[in-house]
Design an enzyme around this catalytic site. Structure first.
Site, mmCIF file in Angstrom:
data_model
loop_
_atom_site.group_PDB
_atom_site.id
_atom_site.type_symbol
_atom_site.label_atom_id
_atom_site.label_comp_id
_atom_site.label_asym_id
_atom_site.label_seq_id
_atom_site.Cartn_x
_atom_site.Cartn_y
_atom_site.Cartn_z
ATOM 1 N N HIS A 14 -59.937 -55.184 25.816
ATOM 2 C CA HIS A 14 -60.032 -55.560 27.241
ATOM 3 C C HIS A 14 -61.315 -54.962 27.799
ATOM 4 O O HIS A 14 -61.341 -53.829 28.282
ATOM 5 C CB HIS A 14 -58.795 -55.051 27.996
ATOM 6 C CG HIS A 14 -58.713 -55.510 29.420
ATOM 7 N ND1 HIS A 14 -57.510 -55.620 30.095
ATOM 8 C CD2 HIS A 14 -59.662 -55.869 30.317
ATOM 9 C CE1 HIS A 14 -57.740 -56.028 31.331
ATOM 10 N NE2 HIS A 14 -59.051 -56.174 31.493
ATOM 11 N N HIS A 16 -64.856 -56.442 29.961
ATOM 12 C CA HIS A 16 -65.649 -57.528 30.554
ATOM 13 C C HIS A 16 -67.110 -57.175 30.323
ATOM 14 O O HIS A 16 -67.562 -56.127 30.804
ATOM 15 C CB HIS A 16 -65.363 -57.643 32.052
ATOM 16 C CG HIS A 16 -63.904 -57.886 32.352
ATOM 17 N ND1 HIS A 16 -63.404 -59.138 32.588
ATOM 18 C CD2 HIS A 16 -62.847 -57.038 32.427
ATOM 19 C CE1 HIS A 16 -62.093 -59.064 32.809
ATOM 20 N NE2 HIS A 16 -61.725 -57.790 32.716
ATOM 21 N N HIS A 194 -54.978 -61.910 32.543
ATOM 22 C CA HIS A 194 -54.680 -60.744 33.368
ATOM 23 C C HIS A 194 -53.396 -61.062 34.146
ATOM 24 O O HIS A 194 -53.302 -62.129 34.773
ATOM 25 C CB HIS A 194 -55.797 -60.484 34.374
ATOM 26 C CG HIS A 194 -57.034 -59.866 33.792
ATOM 27 N ND1 HIS A 194 -57.704 -60.381 32.716
ATOM 28 C CD2 HIS A 194 -57.719 -58.734 34.158
ATOM 29 C CE1 HIS A 194 -58.749 -59.605 32.434
ATOM 30 N NE2 HIS A 194 -58.783 -58.611 33.292
ATOM 31 N N GLU A 197 -51.372 -56.655 37.136
ATOM 32 C CA GLU A 197 -52.304 -55.567 37.478
ATOM 33 C C GLU A 197 -52.051 -55.262 38.960
ATOM 34 O O GLU A 197 -51.489 -54.234 39.296
ATOM 35 C CB GLU A 197 -53.764 -56.008 37.253
ATOM 36 C CG GLU A 197 -54.797 -54.948 37.643
ATOM 37 C CD GLU A 197 -56.248 -55.466 37.604
ATOM 38 O OE1 GLU A 197 -56.463 -56.695 37.657
ATOM 39 O OE2 GLU A 197 -57.170 -54.620 37.546
ATOM 40 N N ASP A 275 -62.037 -51.929 30.301
ATOM 41 C CA ASP A 275 -62.127 -52.908 31.403
ATOM 42 C C ASP A 275 -63.566 -53.129 31.884
ATOM 43 O O ASP A 275 -64.228 -54.060 31.419
ATOM 44 C CB ASP A 275 -61.214 -52.494 32.562
ATOM 45 C CG ASP A 275 -60.741 -53.679 33.408
ATOM 46 O OD1 ASP A 275 -61.020 -54.839 33.034
ATOM 47 O OD2 ASP A 275 -60.068 -53.452 34.434
ATOM 48 N N ASP A 276 -64.033 -52.301 32.819
ATOM 49 C CA ASP A 276 -65.396 -52.412 33.355
ATOM 50 C C ASP A 276 -65.993 -51.003 33.402
ATOM 51 O O ASP A 276 -66.121 -50.416 34.487
ATOM 52 C CB ASP A 276 -65.354 -53.020 34.770
ATOM 53 C CG ASP A 276 -64.695 -54.384 34.766
ATOM 54 O OD1 ASP A 276 -65.340 -55.367 34.395
ATOM 55 O OD2 ASP A 276 -63.493 -54.451 35.117
HETATM 56 N N1 HPA Z 1 -59.052 -57.578 36.934
HETATM 57 C C1 HPA Z 1 -59.354 -58.813 37.297
HETATM 58 N N2 HPA Z 1 -60.552 -59.343 37.143
HETATM 59 C C2 HPA Z 1 -61.506 -58.610 36.606
HETATM 60 C C3 HPA Z 1 -61.274 -57.319 36.209
HETATM 61 C C4 HPA Z 1 -59.975 -56.780 36.364
HETATM 62 O O1 HPA Z 1 -59.655 -55.631 36.011
HETATM 63 N N3 HPA Z 1 -62.441 -56.852 35.723
HETATM 64 C C5 HPA Z 1 -63.341 -57.857 35.801
HETATM 65 N N4 HPA Z 1 -62.784 -58.930 36.347
HETATM 66 ZN ZN ZN Z 2 -59.970 -56.823 33.211
#
Ligand code: HPA
Ligand code: ZN
Length: 339
Positions: A14, A16, A194, A197, A275-276
């Site tokens: 996971h 991006h 996703h 969350e 994630d990011d």
């Molecule tokens: N959630 C939803 N969209 C996203 C995320 C995330 O954690 N990171 C980048 N786009």
């Molecule tokens: Zn994500």
């Protein structure tokens, strides 16, 4: 524990690629492409990364991505991430990219995918890191827009293993994308999304039942539905959990409240991911360390996260067996004195 985690062979599921854009590279690309940033320097960018929720993050994330213009920009972004993977002992990674963020600005699909895949090939040849690519649809846009993106991807199908769904979860449930996911499956793409969350547990059920997803991205709100938790455990449906992201976006108030170790102990196929990382303050090793320190997990439990990620990956059975062997050898060598 810290040494054990740093050298632990890891698999990331996971990530991006646009979320790996560090402020330093953002400035370099802005200069190269003659784009004026609203920040004066790198420190100002970092100071702006205080988020209240998913949307406040997404606003800055889409803005940052605007500096990505040429094939070389996408190459440099991906190559920088892969070098970071090497430092973190990530041996395999399955990377999300958001084509609509770029095609909407007039960047061609070709530019995006050629830059990314050229770096991935170098990662394989020079860093021995294997990878897959997953194309995400932006859920705040229409299903028709996603369908057009799916059609654009067809010439590059050999380089994309699956499709996913990201961006604002609230107000954009899985049902909105049931047709495009069906078309993607017919084309032979695997599917993830996703869910759970910021959105409710019902989004996870809908992802499974309507989109036929092989993995849930995040999924931490599954705990709000006991029968769902049982279903996830019984069927070993993987969750790609991102602990530092969840704390930064206030899905949990602090790491001590995170449920990732609890879910592991309940037998779910939970994994740890970043994630990011450029926005949330940590790559894979940082996420593993944060979990181990705040949640009192054992070395064997931390290794189980890595084993779950091998199981949950889109590698074939032979590749999975190879990675599992590498992991078991590492654990055996590290823990033999105390076992
Ligand atoms: N959630 C939803 N969209 C996203 C995320 C995330 O954690 N990171 C980048 N786009
Ligand atoms: Zn994500």
């Amino acid at each position: 524990m810290d040494g054990f985690i740093k050298s632990l062979p890891k698999v990331e599921l996971h990530i991006h690629i646009e979320g790996t854009l560090e402020p330093e590279l953002m400035f370099e690309l802005a200069l190269r492409n003659k784009i004026k940033l609203r920040y004066q320097n790198v420190e100002h960018v970092r100071q702006a990364y205080e988020f209240d929720d998913l949307q406040s993050f997404l606003d800055l994330y889409y803005q940052g991505a605007q500096v990505l213009q040429t094939e070389k920009d996408f190459y440099d972004l991906t190559w920088a991430y892969l070098q970071r993977c090497k430092m973190d002992c990530v041996v395999h990674t399955e990377i999300f990219f958001d084509p609509q963020t770029h095609t909407a600005r007039g960047i061609s699909f070709d530019t995006i995918i050629n830059g990314i895949t050229r770096a991935l090939q170098h990662g394989k040849d020079q860093l021995q890191i294997s990878s897959h690519l997953i194309m995400c649809f932006l859920r705040h846009l229409s299903e028709q827009d996603a369908i057009e993106t799916l059609l654009q991807s067809v010439p590059y199908k050999d380089q994309i293993i699956g499709v996913g769904l990201d961006s604002s979860e609230q107000g954009h449930p899985p049902a909105k994308f049931s047709r495009v996911f069906e078309q993607a499956r017919e084309l032979g793409y695997l599917t993830v999304a996703h869910a759970g969350e910021e959105g409710p547990a019902s989004n996870i059920w809908d992802g499974i039942k309507m989109l036929h997803i092989a993995r849930i991205d995040h999924g931490v709100r599954c705990v709000e539905d006991e029968s769902l938790v049982k279903h996830l455990a019984k069927n070993r449906i993987p969750l790609t959990v991102c602990p530092l992201s969840n704390v930064k976006l206030k899905v949990f108030q602090n790491m001590a409240e995170h449920n990732v170790v609890k879910l592991l102990r309940e037998g779910l196929c939970v994994t740890i991911n970043s994630d990011d990382p450029a926005y949330f303050g940590g790559y894979m090793t940082d996420n593993y360390l944060a979990v181990a320190h705040a949640l009192d997990a054992s070395k064997l439990e931390m290794a189980q996260f890595s084993q779950n990620a091998i199981e949950a990956s889109f590698l074939d059975a032979r590749q999975k067996a190879g990675l599992k062997q590498v992991l078991l050898q590492y654990v055996d060598q590290q823990l033999r004195p105390i076992l």
